[in-house]
Design a protein around this motif. Structure first.
Motif, PDB file in Angstrom:
ATOM      1  N   MET A  19       0.833  -1.199   0.184  1.00 60.14           N
ATOM      2  CA  MET A  19      -0.002   0.150  -0.051  1.00 60.14           C
ATOM      3  C   MET A  19       0.596   1.114   0.158  1.00 60.14           C
ATOM      4  N   ASN A  20       0.349   2.138  -0.822  1.00 57.81           N
ATOM      5  CA  ASN A  20       1.280   3.405  -0.945  1.00 57.81           C
ATOM      6  C   ASN A  20       0.461   4.401   0.017  1.00 57.81           C
TER       7      ASN A  20
ATOM      8  N   THR B  51       1.318   6.890   1.519  1.00 55.74           N
ATOM      9  CA  THR B  51       1.902   8.327   1.582  1.00 55.74           C
ATOM     10  C   THR B  51       1.173   8.929   0.561  1.00 55.74           C
ATOM     11  N   ALA B  52       0.718   8.230  -0.537  1.00 50.97           N
ATOM     12  CA  ALA B  52      -0.160   8.772  -1.709  1.00 50.97           C
ATOM     13  C   ALA B  52      -1.657   8.756  -1.044  1.00 50.97           C
TER      14      ALA B  52
ATOM     15  N   SER C 225      -1.685  11.951   0.957  1.00 53.11           N
ATOM     16  CA  SER C 225      -1.575  13.190  -0.019  1.00 53.11           C
ATOM     17  C   SER C 225      -2.751  13.470  -0.349  1.00 53.11           C
ATOM     18  N   ILE C 226      -3.579  12.491  -1.076  1.00 54.25           N
ATOM     19  CA  ILE C 226      -4.866  12.795  -1.553  1.00 54.25           C
ATOM     20  C   ILE C 226      -5.799  13.351  -0.610  1.00 54.25           C
TER      21      ILE C 226
ATOM     22  N   PHE D 171      -5.160  16.886   0.244  1.00 49.95           N
ATOM     23  CA  PHE D 171      -5.446  17.684  -0.614  1.00 49.95           C
ATOM     24  C   PHE D 171      -6.843  17.915  -0.641  1.00 49.95           C
TER      25      PHE D 171
ATOM     26  N   GLU E 236      -2.479  12.596 -13.474  1.00 53.41           N
ATOM     27  CA  GLU E 236      -1.634  12.527 -12.580  1.00 53.41           C
ATOM     28  C   GLU E 236      -1.942  11.332 -11.525  1.00 53.41           C
ATOM     29  N   LEU E 237      -3.255  11.133 -11.307  1.00 54.34           N
ATOM     30  CA  LEU E 237      -3.569   9.884 -10.732  1.00 54.34           C
ATOM     31  C   LEU E 237      -3.202   8.810 -11.382  1.00 54.34           C
ATOM     32  N   LEU E 238      -3.584   8.545 -12.473  1.00 52.73           N
ATOM     33  CA  LEU E 238      -3.520   7.511 -13.515  1.00 52.73           C
ATOM     34  C   LEU E 238      -1.996   7.158 -13.759  1.00 52.73           C
TER      35      LEU E 238
ATOM     36  N   ALA F 193       0.353   7.706 -11.589  1.00 50.56           N
ATOM     37  CA  ALA F 193       1.133   7.590 -10.417  1.00 50.56           C
ATOM     38  C   ALA F 193       1.117   6.192  -9.790  1.00 50.56           C
ATOM     39  N   PRO F 194       2.202   5.628  -9.025  1.00 50.93           N
ATOM     40  CA  PRO F 194       2.315   4.474  -8.712  1.00 50.93           C
ATOM     41  C   PRO F 194       1.264   3.819  -7.463  1.00 50.93           C
ATOM     42  N   ILE F 195       0.103   4.085  -7.880  1.00 54.53           N
ATOM     43  CA  ILE F 195      -0.964   3.845  -6.821  1.00 54.53           C
ATOM     44  C   ILE F 195      -2.044   3.022  -7.501  1.00 54.53           C
ATOM     45  N   ASN F 196      -2.726   2.183  -6.670  1.00 59.38           N
ATOM     46  CA  ASN F 196      -3.888   1.747  -7.387  1.00 59.38           C
ATOM     47  C   ASN F 196      -5.334   2.112  -7.063  1.00 59.38           C
TER      48      ASN F 196
ATOM     49  N   GLU G  65      -6.342   2.897  -3.318  1.00 62.81           N
ATOM     50  CA  GLU G  65      -5.620   3.763  -2.694  1.00 62.81           C
ATOM     51  C   GLU G  65      -6.324   5.394  -3.134  1.00 62.81           C
TER      52      GLU G  65
END
Lengths: 309, 253
Positions: free
Chosen positions: B1-2, B4-5, B8-9, B12, B91-93, B95-98, B101
């Motif tokens: 799991m990221n 940090t992301a 951040s979201i 934000f 940016e969401l797409l 980024a290394p996030i699923n 997240e």
């Protein structure tokens, strides 16, 4: 060393049958600047979007430092930064906040020193607390670059970084790109300004209708494909080309003071010797002889037209 | 799991909320006060007690639910629709996030905002009517579950919506009627028998009933049924989101 980015057989087709990418193979070397040239709708943005994860490939693979961009997307995407073509920014956000957000989104811990370095590098430090909507178009584009650099990518995609920006800003942008290259970042940029590719790229790829027509060292490309022009300047202007010299390769300059001969350096015979002996036989007196290399633009237009034909 | 992301979201989104904090508080406080003046004082004084509770107090859980549901949906749907609209979704797409997240960040923030507003309305209510909370823990749990499940629904609407009209459409045409007919202002037992049966198909009835039980220990439907209903609703939303994640529907071509 293996390429930093390895694209193999990449295809993208849409439900309506449109094929945006028709099997692209491309290896990008560490630390180079590759310019992808192509007319509008050639598939440049689709190629970038598919590598970066914005669209899913229909077939083929992309690996960044050996990490597959689909199966191992976290590792792959962490290496990649993307500056999109459109100025997509949240208007009410402050510059520094949006850049910090980008870093966080990529899972990197906060690093004020790095953010400051990036903002200073892009001359945005003075504007760090401004709302984005208050910035000029050029500044907004820099913010997009800052966001892409916030997570310290090793590969940076710049999609038409200088579309619609004035000449001065374009030069600034080129300097920024040169600075990033010096920092060891591999850069892939798309453009339809040939002078841009000519000015900053190490290699040039030409893409049209979803196919990569060629990828070559800029200098080799220009030498290999280059058409040259020989300008024979005369002491006495002519009204028309003498009968004996008539050829579709030869034209007269508008003021009649020079004969312009176009030839291909790839050809077995350039025809220069023959031309010059005919000129002498006609009794024309030469003032000077100049050769000119055709620009990338001519090469590019030639390639794309060849493909269309 | 990221994480940090996710953080951040979340931050934000919350920053955007706090940027307009005055509006965020004034509007629910004002509308709730109006409801209390109109229904509690003016009309309510002529209405008998409902299930042993004064009418002014009786409508408190319904009013909170009304705001919380509306707020959860609008916050979450707007939160994910806005990046789609202005294009920052790239940016969401990339980024290394699923997707999980992304959902945690947006839905978490939207639910927090709704919870914040629900709490403010509850505090406002104390100024107008005497209320006691019979099951405080259950009350908080119901409130949080409602915030989360409707924020999930809002997220789905935000992904689905192709324009601002569509973004408003579902809340306006479906959610508002369901909430108003879900017993915000009355007890289901006050309805004619036919309408009582029809009401049982309205999922919001179970929510408001359960929430009211947490306040006054009286309910239209058994509390377990209420819990099952909200659990099922959350499960449906999660299932839909999982499907969206699998197919990239309306997000990633």
């Amino acid at each position: 060393m293996p390429p930093i980015l390895d694209i193999r057989g990449l295809r993208k087709s849409y439900d309506d049958g449109f094929e945006a990418l028709k099997g692209v193979d491309l290896q990008i070397e560490r630390g180079e600047i590759l310019a992808l040239l192509g007319p509008n709708g050639a598939g440049k943005t689709t190629l970038i979007s598919t590598i970066c994860g914005i669209t899913m490939p229909s077939a083929g693979t992309v690996t960044a430092e050996g990490h597959d961009t689909v199966a191992d997307y976290r590792a792959a995407r962490s290496l990649i930064g993307l500056v999109p073509q459109e100025i997509n920014l949240e208007p009410f956000e402050k510059v520094i906040k949006t850049v910090q957000f980008s870093r966080g989104l990529f899972g990197k811990p906060a690093d004020p020193a790095h953010i400051e370095k990036v903002l200073r590098q892009l001359s945005l430090w003075d504007k760090k607390d401004s709302q984005i909507r208050a910035l000029s178009g050029g500044m907004k584009r820099r913010v997009l670059i800052a966001k892409a650099l916030a997570h310290e990518p090793r590969i940076l995609f710049l999609d038409e970084p200088t579309a619609g920006v004035d000449v001065e800003l374009r030069k600034d942008m080129w300097e920024i790109v040169a600075g990033l290259k010096a920092d060891g970042v591999t850069i892939i940029l798309t453009t339809h300004y040939i002078e841009e590719a000519e000015a900053i790229a190490d290699r040039i790829g030409v893409i049209a209708k979803g196919e990569l027509l060629l990828v070559e060292e800029k200098s080799a490309l220009m030498a290999r494909m280059g058409q040259k022009q020989l300008e024979v300047q005369l002491t006495e202007p002519l009204d028309a080309i003498p009968e004996a010299l008539q050829s579709d390769k030869l034209s007269l300059s508008p003021d009649g003071s020079a004969l312009i001969y176009t030839y291909d350096t790839r050809g077995e015979r350039t025809g220069i010797t023959q031309l010059l002996s005919k000129v002498a036989a006609e009794g024309l007196v030469l003032r000077d002889v100049v050769t000119r290399q055709s620009s990338l633009e001519d090469i590019f237009v030639g390639l794309v037209h060849e493909d269309a034909a | 799991m990221n994480w940090t992301a996710v953080k951040s979201i979340y931050i934000f989104e919350m920053t955007r909320f706090f940027r307009t904090i005055a509006q965020s508080i004034i509007s629910p406080v004002l509308s709730t006060s109006l409801y209390f003046v109109v229904f509690g004082a003016a009309i309510g004084s002529r209405i008998d007690e409902v299930e042993g509770v004064s009418y002014g107090a009786f409508i408190v859980p319904g009013l909170i639910m009304l705001s919380v549901i509306t707020q959860s949906i609008s916050n979450a749907s707007f939160g994910i629709y806005f990046p789609k609209f202005i294009g920052t979704i790239f940016e969401l797409l990339s980024a290394p996030i699923n997707f999980l997240e992304i959902v945690l960040g947006y839905v978490g923030a939207a639910a927090t905002k709704a919870l914040f507003i629900g709490t403010i309305i509850l505090i406002t209510a104390f100024f107008f009517v005497d209320i006691s909370i019979a099951h405080p823990v259950a009350m908080v749990a119901f409130l949080i579950l409602t915030c989360i499940s409707f924020a999930l629904m809002g997220f789905i609407i935000g992904i689905w919506a192709g324009n601002f009209e569509q973004l408003q459409l579902v809340p306006l045409l479906i959610v508002t009627p369901l909430v108003f007919l879900g017993g915000s202002f009355y007890s289901i037992s006050m309805l004619p028998p036919v309408w009582q049966v029809i009401s049982m198909f309205n999922p919001v009835v179970y929510l408001i009933s359960g929430f009211r039980w947490a306040f006054f220990d009286t309910a239209d439907v058994p509390i377990l049924t209420s819990l099952l209903a909200i659990g099922a609703f959350t499960a449906i939303c999660l299932g839909l989101i999982w499907w969206i994640f699998k197919t990239g529907w309306r997000i990633r071509e």
